[in-house]
Design a protein around this motif. Sequence first.
Motif, mmCIF file in Angstrom:
data_model
loop_
_atom_site.group_PDB
_atom_site.id
_atom_site.type_symbol
_atom_site.label_atom_id
_atom_site.label_comp_id
_atom_site.label_asym_id
_atom_site.label_seq_id
_atom_site.Cartn_x
_atom_site.Cartn_y
_atom_site.Cartn_z
ATOM 1 N N ALA A 601 0.748 -1.358 0.373
ATOM 2 C CA ALA A 601 -0.371 0.130 0.111
ATOM 3 C C ALA A 601 0.995 1.166 -0.185
ATOM 4 O O ALA A 601 1.630 1.240 0.924
ATOM 5 N N PHE A 602 0.571 1.964 -1.229
ATOM 6 C CA PHE A 602 1.781 2.798 -0.939
ATOM 7 C C PHE A 602 1.178 4.784 -1.240
ATOM 8 O O PHE A 602 0.148 4.686 -2.330
ATOM 9 N N THR A 603 0.763 5.090 -0.544
ATOM 10 C CA THR A 603 -0.191 6.200 -0.183
ATOM 11 C C THR A 603 0.915 7.028 -0.556
ATOM 12 O O THR A 603 2.098 7.485 0.275
ATOM 13 N N PHE A 604 0.435 8.663 -1.583
ATOM 14 C CA PHE A 604 1.019 9.195 -2.384
ATOM 15 C C PHE A 604 0.004 10.595 -2.003
ATOM 16 O O PHE A 604 -0.982 10.228 -2.043
ATOM 17 N N ASN A 605 0.920 11.675 -1.061
ATOM 18 C CA ASN A 605 -0.072 13.274 -1.138
ATOM 19 C C ASN A 605 0.692 13.462 -1.063
ATOM 20 O O ASN A 605 1.550 14.478 -0.093
ATOM 21 N N GLN A 606 0.786 14.835 -2.341
ATOM 22 C CA GLN A 606 1.768 15.034 -2.670
ATOM 23 C C GLN A 606 1.814 17.023 -1.486
ATOM 24 O O GLN A 606 2.709 17.709 -0.982
ATOM 25 N N GLU A 607 0.670 17.073 -1.630
ATOM 26 C CA GLU A 607 0.310 18.041 -0.714
ATOM 27 C C GLU A 607 0.946 18.260 0.389
ATOM 28 O O GLU A 607 1.404 18.950 1.368
ATOM 29 N N GLN A 608 0.342 17.070 1.285
ATOM 30 C CA GLN A 608 0.754 16.685 2.681
ATOM 31 C C GLN A 608 2.077 15.803 2.710
ATOM 32 O O GLN A 608 3.400 15.732 3.408
ATOM 33 N N GLU A 609 3.400 15.586 1.895
ATOM 34 C CA GLU A 609 4.607 15.470 1.715
ATOM 35 C C GLU A 609 4.477 13.920 2.079
ATOM 36 O O GLU A 609 4.871 13.569 2.544
ATOM 37 N N ILE A 610 3.624 13.436 1.578
ATOM 38 C CA ILE A 610 3.319 11.895 1.973
ATOM 39 C C ILE A 610 3.826 10.630 1.322
ATOM 40 O O ILE A 610 3.539 10.964 -0.204
ATOM 41 N N ILE A 611 4.459 10.361 1.339
ATOM 42 C CA ILE A 611 5.242 9.060 0.543
ATOM 43 C C ILE A 611 5.476 8.181 1.254
ATOM 44 O O ILE A 611 6.671 7.818 2.001
ATOM 45 N N ALA A 612 4.357 7.148 1.407
ATOM 46 C CA ALA A 612 4.258 6.148 1.893
ATOM 47 C C ALA A 612 4.633 4.529 1.660
ATOM 48 O O ALA A 612 3.317 4.771 1.217
ATOM 49 N N TRP A 613 5.302 3.876 2.066
ATOM 50 C CA TRP A 613 4.467 2.230 1.915
ATOM 51 C C TRP A 613 4.360 1.162 3.221
ATOM 52 O O TRP A 613 5.508 1.453 4.054
ATOM 53 N N THR A 614 3.595 0.329 2.812
ATOM 54 C CA THR A 614 3.192 -0.195 3.821
ATOM 55 C C THR A 614 3.076 -1.547 3.041
ATOM 56 O O THR A 614 2.855 -1.781 1.864
ATOM 57 N N THR A 615 3.431 -2.436 3.641
ATOM 58 C CA THR A 615 3.111 -4.303 3.410
ATOM 59 C C THR A 615 1.883 -5.320 3.679
ATOM 60 O O THR A 615 1.157 -4.611 4.595
ATOM 61 N N TRP A 616 0.928 -6.014 2.837
ATOM 62 C CA TRP A 616 0.019 -6.049 3.223
ATOM 63 C C TRP A 616 0.700 -7.840 2.982
ATOM 64 O O TRP A 616 1.256 -8.427 2.018
ATOM 65 N N ASP A 617 -0.328 -8.853 3.687
ATOM 66 C CA ASP A 617 -0.699 -10.176 3.518
ATOM 67 C C ASP A 617 -1.500 -10.759 4.014
ATOM 68 O O ASP A 617 -2.447 -9.978 4.699
ATOM 69 N N THR A 618 -1.732 -11.216 3.954
ATOM 70 C CA THR A 618 -3.537 -12.188 3.802
ATOM 71 C C THR A 618 -2.699 -14.079 4.275
ATOM 72 O O THR A 618 -1.977 -15.025 2.976
#
Length: 930
Positions: A601-618
């Motif tokens: 999951a890649f959260t990208f919000n240029q206005e808030q300078e968010i470049i964040a990565w997380t992993t998911w499994d199931t």
Amino acid sequence: MPTLIQASFARGEIGPQLYGRVDTAAYQIALRKARNCIIHPYGGVSNRNGLLWCAPVKTHTYAPRLIPFKFKTSDTYILEFGNLYMRVMRNDAHVTEAAKTITGATAANPVVVTSVAHGFSNGDEVFIDAVVGMTQLNGRRFKVANVAANTFELTDQESGANINGTAYTAYSSAGTASKVYEITTPYATADLDTLKHNQSADVMTLTHPSYTVRELRRTGHAAWTLSSPTFTPDQTWPTTVAVAPDVGAAVTVRYRVTANSEDGEESLPGLHTAAAKTITAVTAANPVVVTSVAHGLSNGDEVYIAAVLGMTELNGRRFTIANVAANTFQLEGEDGTSYTAYTSAGTATPTFTRITNSAATFANTITWVAAADADKYTIYREKNGVFGFIGESETTTFYDANVSPDLDITPPRQRDPFRGTDNYPGTSSYYEQRRVFGGSTNYPDTAWYSQIGAQNNMSVSSPTQDDDAITATLNALEVNEIRHFVPLTDLIALTSASEWKISSGQDAAFSASTIKQKPQSYWGSAHYKPIIAGNTVLFVQENKAAVRSLGYSFQIDSYTGSEMSLLASHMFQTYTIADWAYARSPDQVIHIVRSDGDAVAFTFNQEQEIIAWTTWDTLGGFERVASIRPSSDTTDDAGYFVVKRTIDGRTKRYIERTHTRRFTDVRDCFFVDSGLSYDEPLTITDVAIGATTVITSASHGLSNGDYVDLFDIVWESDFDDVDTETQPDQLNRQRYLVANAATNTFEIQTSAGAAIVSSAYNDYVEGGTARKAVLTVTGYWHLEGASVVALCDGNVVTGLTVANGAVTFARRFSRVHLGLRYIADVETLNIEAPQGTMQGKLKKISGVTVRMKDSVGLFAGNDESDLEEIAWRENEAMGDPNALLTDDKYIQMPESWNTNGRMFFRQSAPLPMTILAVIPRFHVGDDDLP
């Protein structure tokens, strides 16, 4: 005792190669681990959404492709593309055809269903519901077998094994069987990864270099068509074009007439219908040779061929003829060696009208039959072999009084650049009111643009007009395949090795004479559809191991970008990207499926300078993903996944979507995978108070002896001495026995059957819901034999197993969210001081204040091997579940001296967790390590 605060997690999980970069700003807002989490645009970290089970795929041996489709503003769909088929999902279920009435079902092996004149075929997939008696069939999907006119057998949707109904309850009455709707497509399984789609209004264009362009249209939920467009003007041409002289002579004059629509589109030249030539033979040769006895045509003439039988590849097309003989002519440049053999019939009609007895000083009247929807007509006369403009007419006649032809304005010429194998485009888009195609096998670096405002019109004139169709090749050192067009202020072309800006320059219309193509960078793009996030283009690099950005920079007057996945490159060090999709709301999360079955999951919000990565499994693996709002009245986008699972020893593939994280009551939280909910609120419209208490709820369907839980009834308010308004605690959040049930009303009593005396209650105002409490929930055949977990009325229930599609509890519940468990982990990086460094020093975290939002139930410790459950319950009323906490929670940590000073948080229950900040209390050893 010093304290620090980590007030944001805006970089998400970073790779081990950055663990030493304590000097960077990114380190201060990053995590060591973010498993099954998402990072919000405000910087907080939450456990990820649960996955709602929607449906099985058609064939469980491979993962179909999911493509979103939006119809106007009223409906959203997920399209399931598999081997030679397409299915439609709406409101989280496959669309079905009209239901057939069931009149019987045998408790046998296999179950045999009776439905008069059902019309099903062997292998059809049906959904059965509303059966009375043999309820084991309800809400399930089956394949039909051994079909007869009025009966069919049921087999398992995945394995095809017979459905053994010998232990089922006897059929009583009713029920329906609905066939899952699907249409046939030309796309095989191997084509799905490189199938491109582009939607404008209600038309989706599908392109693949092995197939002709297709257009997908919807006229109803179960009414979709897939057709190949014809690349000609939409405006039809005039017919029966003729010319008559006013004065006879011996001069030959030729005319062409076109029709013009109200919006300015010009047709191809009309036909001289009276001069149509009968075709008697056609050779499958190179070039094609046509036989037409005494045709009277000349080299260079253009004819329109129609009605040929056998070699139908010629029909509806215009050709310039050459090597004319008395009874034959060649179709210039047409290779017919692979065409179907000619059998009979056909006509060749000139696209001009000719007169050979005109006067030297022209005085001719041209006539034609009107074309449908034409606003006016344009007339051209030949001069030196070129047809030039001589005038316009709003009627069906034109008088040529020796007008001099304007050879700068000529009639449009038919062109279909996509005819023939290896000429089919691989991608499409829209730009400056033109439809654009590119990436064919023969011309991988060439783009074709339609005429302005006419998406199927590839016609051109000579000399070129500003609104003509355009052909443009990227002039580069290498021939690279155009894989995507991205329309921004400029058109961005992404190729297999570079990124290009295409425009017309400032203040110039986009045309063949103004087009400018400039390379911007040299990275290359994979086949996955680029994402536009705000004004930034995100694309998967050609090696499928990185995500890059591309955006316009005013400083350098060019497009530039960076590698978005650089800080989390460990996520793609061994595995590649297999699919991705963008959920714009609420968190701007890009869902990425990885080749190993995990997701990112890649959260990208240029206005808030968010470049964040997380992993998911199931429990299984993610294989495909698409994103769209589940329905037009929902708020958030959802990620729809194809998930591969092993259930009861068999491989199953399901379509599951992310559930919403919007909730205010812990009873509504959904944090399970492949889950379903039992939650059937009945709307209360009145509460009659007195010696008995009677609830009004239209067509409630309850029976005497049922139990109901009541919520959210609004009463007349109470006011204290300082006029603070409160709601009285009357009936809400309590369970009652149903008695004296009628169609629209029922009395509530205590569990012992005593009346609820409510004469002293405040008066009813509005609202409220009643939910039936049950011991068993059904509909879980997709998890048959699986160990599951549930959130029941806000309480976690474990140790459950699905049997015969159902789960039975030890006590009754009215809100149940049940599915597979998953675990969310959050681990901080090594603690670091804002000045100087604590790296390499012994540290002990004695406690941590965790600032939370809407959270409940958590484990915490120094690492995952040393976790303790946090005591949670505080001021909840007896019988209520733990309340959601939005506040600080101080956690006493297991005391342990180490050199990292990390904190580890785990949510292993189907409950929400959102951490806004962590504030550790810690000790630092006096000495450095030796």
